[in-house]
Design a protein around this motif. Structure first.
Motif, PDB file in Angstrom:
ATOM      1  N   VAL A 267      59.438-136.754 -43.320  1.00 18.20           N
ATOM      2  CA  VAL A 267      59.839-138.019 -42.686  1.00 18.20           C
ATOM      3  C   VAL A 267      59.579-137.852 -41.189  1.00 18.20           C
ATOM      4  O   VAL A 267      59.928-136.814 -40.618  1.00 18.20           O
ATOM      5  CB  VAL A 267      61.339-138.303 -42.892  1.00 18.20           C
ATOM      6  CG1 VAL A 267      61.763-139.566 -42.130  1.00 18.20           C
ATOM      7  CG2 VAL A 267      61.674-138.452 -44.366  1.00 18.20           C
ATOM      8  N   ALA A 268      58.954-138.841 -40.574  1.00 13.67           N
ATOM      9  CA  ALA A 268      58.736-138.778 -39.124  1.00 13.67           C
ATOM     10  C   ALA A 268      59.116-140.115 -38.503  1.00 13.67           C
ATOM     11  O   ALA A 268      58.764-141.174 -39.025  1.00 13.67           O
ATOM     12  CB  ALA A 268      57.276-138.454 -38.820  1.00 13.67           C
ATOM     13  N   ILE A 269      59.877-140.040 -37.415  1.00 14.34           N
ATOM     14  CA  ILE A 269      60.383-141.231 -36.733  1.00 14.34           C
ATOM     15  C   ILE A 269      59.667-141.372 -35.395  1.00 14.34           C
ATOM     16  O   ILE A 269      59.469-140.384 -34.689  1.00 14.34           O
ATOM     17  CB  ILE A 269      61.891-141.065 -36.435  1.00 14.34           C
ATOM     18  CG1 ILE A 269      62.684-140.730 -37.704  1.00 14.34           C
ATOM     19  CG2 ILE A 269      62.453-142.285 -35.722  1.00 14.34           C
ATOM     20  CD1 ILE A 269      62.722-141.809 -38.722  1.00 14.34           C
ATOM     21  N   LYS A 270      59.319-142.600 -35.026  1.00 17.91           N
ATOM     22  CA  LYS A 270      58.827-142.866 -33.673  1.00 17.91           C
ATOM     23  C   LYS A 270      59.711-143.914 -33.029  1.00 17.91           C
ATOM     24  O   LYS A 270      60.068-144.857 -33.715  1.00 17.91           O
ATOM     25  CB  LYS A 270      57.372-143.370 -33.701  1.00 17.91           C
ATOM     26  CG  LYS A 270      56.376-142.250 -33.877  1.00 17.91           C
ATOM     27  CD  LYS A 270      54.969-142.806 -33.791  1.00 17.91           C
ATOM     28  CE  LYS A 270      53.974-141.725 -34.170  1.00 17.91           C
ATOM     29  NZ  LYS A 270      52.643-142.287 -34.408  1.00 17.91           N
ATOM     30  N   PRO A 271      60.049-143.860 -31.742  1.00 16.46           N
ATOM     31  CA  PRO A 271      59.666-142.769 -30.853  1.00 16.46           C
ATOM     32  C   PRO A 271      60.421-141.468 -31.120  1.00 16.46           C
ATOM     33  O   PRO A 271      59.991-140.422 -30.648  1.00 16.46           O
ATOM     34  CB  PRO A 271      59.972-143.302 -29.456  1.00 16.46           C
ATOM     35  CG  PRO A 271      60.745-144.543 -29.625  1.00 16.46           C
ATOM     36  CD  PRO A 271      60.752-144.943 -31.049  1.00 16.46           C
ATOM     37  N   GLY A 272      61.516-141.498 -31.867  1.00 23.27           N
ATOM     38  CA  GLY A 272      62.183-140.231 -32.189  1.00 23.27           C
ATOM     39  C   GLY A 272      63.024-139.697 -31.050  1.00 23.27           C
ATOM     40  O   GLY A 272      63.039-138.501 -30.804  1.00 23.27           O
ATOM     41  N   ALA A 273      63.746-140.589 -30.361  1.00 19.85           N
ATOM     42  CA  ALA A 273      64.652-140.163 -29.293  1.00 19.85           C
ATOM     43  C   ALA A 273      66.076-140.510 -29.700  1.00 19.85           C
ATOM     44  O   ALA A 273      66.307-141.476 -30.429  1.00 19.85           O
ATOM     45  CB  ALA A 273      64.291-140.865 -27.985  1.00 19.85           C
ATOM     46  N   MET A 274      67.021-139.727 -29.209  1.00 13.34           N
ATOM     47  CA  MET A 274      68.439-139.932 -29.524  1.00 13.34           C
ATOM     48  C   MET A 274      68.918-141.342 -29.225  1.00 13.34           C
ATOM     49  O   MET A 274      69.779-141.866 -29.908  1.00 13.34           O
ATOM     50  CB  MET A 274      69.266-138.987 -28.663  1.00 13.34           C
ATOM     51  CG  MET A 274      69.570-137.689 -29.351  1.00 13.34           C
ATOM     52  SD  MET A 274      71.100-137.064 -28.659  1.00 13.34           S
ATOM     53  CE  MET A 274      71.579-135.918 -29.925  1.00 13.34           C
ATOM     54  N   ASN A 275      68.388-141.932 -28.148  1.00 13.04           N
ATOM     55  CA  ASN A 275      68.910-143.202 -27.654  1.00 13.04           C
ATOM     56  C   ASN A 275      67.961-144.362 -27.858  1.00 13.04           C
ATOM     57  O   ASN A 275      68.039-145.356 -27.147  1.00 13.04           O
ATOM     58  CB  ASN A 275      69.295-143.068 -26.173  1.00 13.04           C
ATOM     59  CG  ASN A 275      68.084-142.744 -25.328  1.00 13.04           C
ATOM     60  OD1 ASN A 275      67.058-142.314 -25.849  1.00 13.04           O
ATOM     61  ND2 ASN A 275      68.191-142.961 -24.035  1.00 13.04           N
ATOM     62  N   ILE A 276      67.038-144.238 -28.814  1.00 11.62           N
ATOM     63  CA  ILE A 276      66.139-145.352 -29.113  1.00 11.62           C
ATOM     64  C   ILE A 276      66.173-145.618 -30.610  1.00 11.62           C
ATOM     65  O   ILE A 276      66.067-144.695 -31.424  1.00 11.62           O
ATOM     66  CB  ILE A 276      64.697-145.066 -28.633  1.00 11.62           C
ATOM     67  CG1 ILE A 276      64.704-144.770 -27.125  1.00 11.62           C
ATOM     68  CG2 ILE A 276      63.787-146.256 -28.950  1.00 11.62           C
ATOM     69  CD1 ILE A 276      63.348-144.454 -26.557  1.00 11.62           C
ATOM     70  N   ILE A 277      66.346-146.890 -30.956  1.00 13.39           N
ATOM     71  CA  ILE A 277      66.362-147.293 -32.361  1.00 13.39           C
ATOM     72  C   ILE A 277      64.993-146.993 -32.983  1.00 13.39           C
ATOM     73  O   ILE A 277      63.973-147.352 -32.387  1.00 13.39           O
ATOM     74  CB  ILE A 277      66.688-148.805 -32.471  1.00 13.39           C
ATOM     75  CG1 ILE A 277      68.087-149.069 -31.891  1.00 13.39           C
ATOM     76  CG2 ILE A 277      66.585-149.296 -33.908  1.00 13.39           C
ATOM     77  CD1 ILE A 277      68.328-150.537 -31.552  1.00 13.39           C
ATOM     78  N   PRO A 278      64.963-146.330 -34.157  1.00  9.98           N
ATOM     79  CA  PRO A 278      63.675-146.007 -34.781  1.00  9.98           C
ATOM     80  C   PRO A 278      62.788-147.244 -34.943  1.00  9.98           C
ATOM     81  O   PRO A 278      63.150-148.191 -35.636  1.00  9.98           O
ATOM     82  CB  PRO A 278      64.078-145.416 -36.140  1.00  9.98           C
ATOM     83  CG  PRO A 278      65.391-144.756 -35.872  1.00  9.98           C
ATOM     84  CD  PRO A 278      66.089-145.725 -34.921  1.00  9.98           C
ATOM     85  N   GLY A 279      61.636-147.231 -34.291  1.00 12.47           N
ATOM     86  CA  GLY A 279      60.715-148.361 -34.353  1.00 12.47           C
ATOM     87  C   GLY A 279      59.687-148.179 -35.447  1.00 12.47           C
ATOM     88  O   GLY A 279      58.982-149.113 -35.819  1.00 12.47           O
ATOM     89  N   HIS A 280      59.613-146.958 -35.957  1.00 14.05           N
ATOM     90  CA  HIS A 280      58.608-146.646 -36.960  1.00 14.05           C
ATOM     91  C   HIS A 280      59.112-145.461 -37.774  1.00 14.05           C
ATOM     92  O   HIS A 280      59.619-144.496 -37.213  1.00 14.05           O
ATOM     93  CB  HIS A 280      57.292-146.287 -36.261  1.00 14.05           C
ATOM     94  CG  HIS A 280      56.142-146.124 -37.201  1.00 14.05           C
ATOM     95  ND1 HIS A 280      55.293-147.159 -37.498  1.00 14.05           N
ATOM     96  CD2 HIS A 280      55.716-145.065 -37.914  1.00 14.05           C
ATOM     97  CE1 HIS A 280      54.379-146.727 -38.364  1.00 14.05           C
ATOM     98  NE2 HIS A 280      54.607-145.446 -38.628  1.00 14.05           N
ATOM     99  N   CYS A 281      58.985-145.574 -39.080  1.00 15.93           N
ATOM    100  CA  CYS A 281      59.379-144.455 -39.956  1.00 15.93           C
ATOM    101  C   CYS A 281      58.261-144.246 -40.965  1.00 15.93           C
ATOM    102  O   CYS A 281      57.879-145.166 -41.683  1.00 15.93           O
ATOM    103  CB  CYS A 281      60.697-144.785 -40.666  1.00 15.93           C
ATOM    104  SG  CYS A 281      61.192-143.545 -41.877  1.00 15.93           S
ATOM    105  N   ARG A 282      57.728-143.039 -40.977  1.00 12.14           N
ATOM    106  CA  ARG A 282      56.649-142.681 -41.897  1.00 12.14           C
ATOM    107  C   ARG A 282      57.187-141.621 -42.840  1.00 12.14           C
ATOM    108  O   ARG A 282      57.843-140.682 -42.393  1.00 12.14           O
ATOM    109  CB  ARG A 282      55.487-142.097 -41.076  1.00 12.14           C
ATOM    110  CG  ARG A 282      54.308-141.574 -41.869  1.00 12.14           C
ATOM    111  CD  ARG A 282      53.362-140.821 -40.915  1.00 12.14           C
ATOM    112  NE  ARG A 282      52.226-140.275 -41.613  1.00 12.14           N
ATOM    113  CZ  ARG A 282      52.246-139.131 -42.309  1.00 12.14           C
ATOM    114  NH1 ARG A 282      53.353-138.430 -42.400  1.00 12.14           N
ATOM    115  NH2 ARG A 282      51.141-138.690 -42.908  1.00 12.14           N
ATOM    116  N   PHE A 283      56.965-141.789 -44.135  1.00 11.33           N
ATOM    117  CA  PHE A 283      57.374-140.725 -45.055  1.00 11.33           C
ATOM    118  C   PHE A 283      56.363-140.562 -46.170  1.00 11.33           C
ATOM    119  O   PHE A 283      55.587-141.460 -46.468  1.00 11.33           O
ATOM    120  CB  PHE A 283      58.802-140.940 -45.587  1.00 11.33           C
ATOM    121  CG  PHE A 283      59.020-142.198 -46.380  1.00 11.33           C
ATOM    122  CD1 PHE A 283      59.290-143.398 -45.749  1.00 11.33           C
ATOM    123  CD2 PHE A 283      58.988-142.171 -47.767  1.00 11.33           C
ATOM    124  CE1 PHE A 283      59.511-144.552 -46.482  1.00 11.33           C
ATOM    125  CE2 PHE A 283      59.212-143.322 -48.521  1.00 11.33           C
ATOM    126  CZ  PHE A 283      59.471-144.519 -47.864  1.00 11.33           C
TER     127      PHE A 283
END
Lengths: 409, 409
Positions: A267-283
């Motif tokens: 699973v990979a999240i973008k941008p993948g920062a603690m304080n940003i809502i996941p804008g993209h999730c690839r699995f």
């Protein structure tokens, strides 16, 4: 006609020292120096046993025990000497050493077989250079010439590079091709690479088939807003949208059969920062089963679920490769051999790929599994107990004998 | 006593050209060439307006309009000129230009205020070098000296490096410190950075507090076995174990209040291969709320859930920082100013941090929000309509006037 258990285990130990590094297991990448030393070791052993040896145009190492009619058919006992980086000493090697021991025992006994018997080490089963099971596919004419020139990473050697390094011509691989009508069948012994036999206290797995693999990548779109200033009610969180399927997919697979597996391995999240809502999730999604329909059903269920619940998602097929069933007649000979030896056997699918797969479209093909301790393989911790190894080799010996008896005129 | 809306908007436009690159928004990293040009621009504007200017030992740019008693207290109108990389032209800059316009209007009218008024551009609010809100914390004596020597990445400049680059002495920052008893209060206008005002059709947010932030990292252990040979029933999949909480956490936050937010911003799987069962799953959790108890309850619920459902997990606290409440009296003046101007206002928390936070433990502190189109900030697409900007500046002007009227002897 009994195999020499001590000699067989000593051979396996000796071979396990080639490419071994303390604490790092065995590394024999196809056609590297260690693999070449292992091939030399095998050629010497074959010659000592009185087998006729040769290396074919795909680099496969062949030791042949001629039968009553040298012009007749040939039964292949195959596997591979190459390993993954930091692998164990059983995967691949076991099938070769067991085949060697059976051929040696037959040669010593002077038995006249109804076909020729060949023990073969196939080139680059592990796919160090490119696609895997190269040598066995070259023998069946299903390896593409382009595979010789591909490599896994920028700057990594291609098979053609490695062929040239060891002084072989990479342009003759078509000469390795064999006419299936000249072959009686294919037999391979291998460690299970899973923990089923050990858990159930069984010595031998009679492989019913090699599972198919369907692979997908799913991309889910959200809105990558500031996690502090975007209220929950107006968020579009790609991870929250995707996450129910992480739990559902395994349930769907289990509902189809005990044999089917489904894995979300990354699973990979973008941008993948603690304080940003996941804008993209690839699995990633991988389905495996002997039964193509089961994989198709779970795939369709996933697709429907995404359509309904995650409209902003795309499901991309990486590949869909159906499973293969092994030969019923050869399986029956193995089951009888298990009884001959007096151990416990069971039918089971193989969850991993093997050289055997290269032969299933063309020849009667069968596989014998022995237990993998804790299911571990491709690791220095790979282990199968000596008595289990010997049971496997004995079952192989009896299987060859049963096929020979059945085929005798 | 009315602000000059045209002049105010023209200033904001002019400032927005400093560090602007076509298609890439505004980049003024603290103390870089663009930020230094913006500071020069501000000093010029302040001097034109008749303010007394200086740059303090922390690099804060100060423009002062003296009141009736220059020895008396001072009301600060603060914000920052620095931006994130490829930011917008409103975040930070708006508060400075609005403060400048109010001070200029007051200077032109010859109004004698009951305190001195200072417009201040604080150094490195965005934390380009290290921790953020550096200049405002230096003024309150809560910036640690070590922060001057930290940097965010190997080879990146520290604040001390940047001070030296622009010819300042980094060793005098203590001189920037001000005694809170000499300060009347702190007022800051800012874009909301969320979409709440726009969605609700409201012009002005009267900020009630700045939310607290609790951050955690959770590590879940599984067994990274081969996905093909490990039946579903015997797997220990770290992702499958963790995944229910990806959906539960947002529900728990919503159940506490409309204001609270909870975000899982990143998930990482090891080894992260298509054909290997996740052996490790790491994810981040961020909770934000004005109400510390809400955050503590959701944290405890998460902790309990993990204990019960994912025994092989560890929850590590990154930090827990409680929210701050802003000053009721100043809030009340802003509400009245909103009525004076004849626009629509509402009370709301700030989900993001601001220089205002540096002052809350010491001074009456207040903030005025104007809408952010689509909630976007820290982006070239950041936008607030001119009439909304002007409404904000007018509310600030009236707020200053109301405080002055209330404080007048």
């Amino acid at each position: 006609m009994k195999i020499d258990a001590k000699r067989f285990l000593a051979d396996l130990e000796e071979l396990g020292k080639i490419g071994y590094h303390e604490g790092q297991g065995v590394t024999r990448l196809a056609l590297d120096d260690a693999d070449m030393r292992a091939r030399e070791w095998l050629l010497d052993k074959m010659e000592e046993a009185g087998l006729k040896t040769r290396v074919d145009a795909a680099g496969n190492v062949i030791g042949r025990l001629e039968g009553r009619d040298p012009e007749g058919k040939t039964l292949i006992i195959g596997s591979h000497l190459d390993t993954v980086p930091q692998g164990g000493k059983y995967d691949g090697a076991l099938g070769i050493v067991a085949g060697l021991e059976c051929a040696r025992t037959l040669a010593e006994s002077g038995t006249a077989l109804p076909w020729n018997l060949e023990v073969i080490d196939f080139t680059d089963e592990e796919g160090h250079h490119f696609a895997g099971t190269f040598g066995s596919r070259a023998m069946m004419g299903t390896a593409a010439r382009e595979e010789l020139y591909g490599s896994k990473a920028e700057g990594a050697p291609s098979l053609a590079d490695s062929f040239e390094r060891v002084g072989w011509d990479p342009d003759n691989i078509d000469e390795a091709r064999r006419d299936p009508s000249t072959l009686r069948g294919y037999l391979e012994m291998h460690v299970e690479q899973g923990g089923t036999l050990e858990r159930r206290g069984i010595d031998i797995g009679v492989v019913t088939g090699i599972v198919g693999i369907y692979r997908y990548v799913i991309e889910v779109e959200g809105h990558a807003n500031h996690a502090g200033t975007t209220p929950m009610a107006v968020r579009k969180d790609a991870l929250v949208a995707a996450s129910p399927v992480f739990g559902l997919l395994p349930e769907w697979a289990r509902a189809r059969s005990d044999e089917m597996v489904a894995t979300i391995g990354d699973v990979a999240i973008k941008p993948g920062a603690m304080n940003i809502i996941p804008g993209h999730c690839r699995f990633t999604v991988e389905l495996r089963s002997l039964v193509a329909e089961d994989m198709a059903r779970v795939r369709d269920r996933l697709d429907d679920w995404l359509d309904e619940n995650v409209p902003d998602s795309v499901m991309r097929t990486v590949y869909e490769k159906d499973g293969v069933f092994l030969d019923e007649e050869l399986m029956s000979h193995i089951h009888h051999a298990v009884e001959d030896v007096g151990v416990k056997g069971t039918s089971m699918p193989s969850g991993a790929g093997h050289d055997a797969q290269s032969f299933t479209p063309f020849l009667p093909t069968a596989m014998i599994f022995v237990p993998s301790h804790r299911g571990i393989s491709h690791s220095p911790e790979e282990y199968t107990a000596p008595e289990q190894l010997v049971a496997g080799a004995r079952v192989m010996m009896h299987t060859i004998k049963r096929i020979a008896d059945a085929d005798a005129p």
